[in-house]
Design a protein around this motif. Sequence first.
Motif, short mmCIF file in Angstrom:
data_model
loop_
_atom_site.label_atom_id
_atom_site.label_comp_id
_atom_site.label_asym_id
_atom_site.label_seq_id
_atom_site.Cartn_x
_atom_site.Cartn_y
_atom_site.Cartn_z
N HIS A 123 -3.47 2.34 2.82
CA HIS A 123 -3.31 2.28 4.28
C HIS A 123 -3.27 0.85 4.79
O HIS A 123 -3.35 0.62 6.00
CB HIS A 123 -4.44 3.07 4.95
CG HIS A 123 -4.32 4.54 4.74
ND1 HIS A 123 -4.95 5.20 3.71
CD2 HIS A 123 -3.61 5.48 5.39
CE1 HIS A 123 -4.65 6.47 3.75
NE2 HIS A 123 -3.82 6.68 4.76
N ASN A 124 -3.14 -0.12 3.87
CA ASN A 124 -3.04 -1.54 4.21
C ASN A 124 -4.22 -2.04 5.05
O ASN A 124 -4.05 -2.87 5.94
CB ASN A 124 -1.71 -1.84 4.92
CG ASN A 124 -0.53 -1.57 4.03
OD1 ASN A 124 -0.48 -2.04 2.90
ND2 ASN A 124 0.42 -0.78 4.51
N ASN A 125 -5.40 -1.54 4.75
CA ASN A 125 -6.61 -1.96 5.47
C ASN A 125 -7.33 -3.10 4.76
O ASN A 125 -8.26 -3.67 5.33
CB ASN A 125 -7.57 -0.79 5.64
CG ASN A 125 -7.01 0.27 6.55
OD1 ASN A 125 -6.22 -0.01 7.44
ND2 ASN A 125 -7.39 1.51 6.32
N VAL A 126 -6.95 -3.39 3.51
CA VAL A 126 -7.60 -4.45 2.74
C VAL A 126 -6.54 -5.28 2.02
O VAL A 126 -5.40 -4.83 1.84
CB VAL A 126 -8.58 -3.87 1.69
CG1 VAL A 126 -9.75 -3.19 2.35
CG2 VAL A 126 -7.88 -2.94 0.73
N GLY A 142 0.81 -1.22 0.00
CA GLY A 142 0.00 0.00 0.00
C GLY A 142 0.84 1.26 0.00
O GLY A 142 0.58 2.19 -0.77
N SER A 143 1.85 1.30 0.85
CA SER A 143 2.69 2.51 0.89
C SER A 143 3.52 2.64 -0.38
O SER A 143 3.79 3.75 -0.83
CB SER A 143 3.58 2.50 2.13
OG SER A 143 4.42 1.37 2.15
N ASN A 144 3.90 1.51 -0.99
CA ASN A 144 4.63 1.58 -2.26
C ASN A 144 3.73 2.12 -3.36
O ASN A 144 4.17 2.94 -4.18
CB ASN A 144 5.18 0.21 -2.64
CG ASN A 144 6.33 -0.22 -1.76
OD1 ASN A 144 6.89 0.57 -1.00
ND2 ASN A 144 6.68 -1.49 -1.83
N ILE A 145 2.48 1.67 -3.40
CA ILE A 145 1.54 2.19 -4.40
C ILE A 145 1.35 3.69 -4.20
O ILE A 145 1.35 4.46 -5.17
CB ILE A 145 0.20 1.43 -4.33
CG1 ILE A 145 0.38 0.01 -4.87
CG2 ILE A 145 -0.89 2.17 -5.10
CD1 ILE A 145 -0.84 -0.88 -4.72
N LYS A 146 1.22 4.12 -2.96
CA LYS A 146 1.06 5.55 -2.68
C LYS A 146 2.27 6.34 -3.15
O LYS A 146 2.13 7.41 -3.76
CB LYS A 146 0.83 5.75 -1.18
CG LYS A 146 0.58 7.18 -0.79
CD LYS A 146 0.29 7.30 0.68
CE LYS A 146 -0.02 8.74 1.07
NZ LYS A 146 -0.37 8.86 2.49
N ASP A 199 8.69 -4.47 -3.13
CA ASP A 199 9.94 -4.20 -2.43
C ASP A 199 10.11 -2.69 -2.21
O ASP A 199 10.10 -1.92 -3.16
CB ASP A 199 11.11 -4.76 -3.24
CG ASP A 199 12.43 -4.56 -2.54
OD1 ASP A 199 13.17 -3.65 -2.96
OD2 ASP A 199 12.72 -5.31 -1.60
N ARG A 200 10.26 -2.29 -0.96
CA ARG A 200 10.39 -0.85 -0.63
C ARG A 200 11.62 -0.23 -1.28
O ARG A 200 11.55 0.89 -1.78
CB ARG A 200 10.45 -0.70 0.90
CG ARG A 200 10.48 0.73 1.35
CD ARG A 200 9.18 1.39 1.02
NE ARG A 200 9.16 2.75 1.53
CZ ARG A 200 8.24 3.62 1.22
NH1 ARG A 200 7.25 3.31 0.43
NH2 ARG A 200 8.28 4.83 1.71
#
Length: 133
Positions: free
Chosen positions: A44-47, A11-15, A70-71
């Motif tokens: 937000h990695n909620n799903v 999720g954070s990578n997509i953002k 991969d971050r």
Amino acid sequence: MYDEKCLLRIGSNIKLLRSVRQLNQHQLAERLGISQTHLSNIEHNNVLVSLKLLVRSANVLGCTLETLLDRKAAAEWAQAHDAEADEQAAGAESERVTETAAAETDEQEQYSLEEVRLLLKLLQIQRNICSYR
């Protein structure tokens, strides 16, 4: 080898990649065929994210599945694309870069069988983890 923790970073990578591509949530959600609320929940990695949506995200953002998982790869991709954005702002090859970006969005990116197998394995691990919670 992959670590299960990479699933929490999707999720954070997509953002990160969305912001580098200078897309707001509504624009990316529209291109992915999902609601803005669902995209927000993903970021937000909620799903959980399906393989189909991961592949579609990689295609729309113009990156590989590895970049989404991969971050470090996501950060390197973002840095490389920030440099491209700086060149565009300076006017260097702006027309060619715009045409290339449009072509990348329209083309289907091909993934190797090994990439798909690894991703499926990660998704199975994620499903197992979620069932234990």
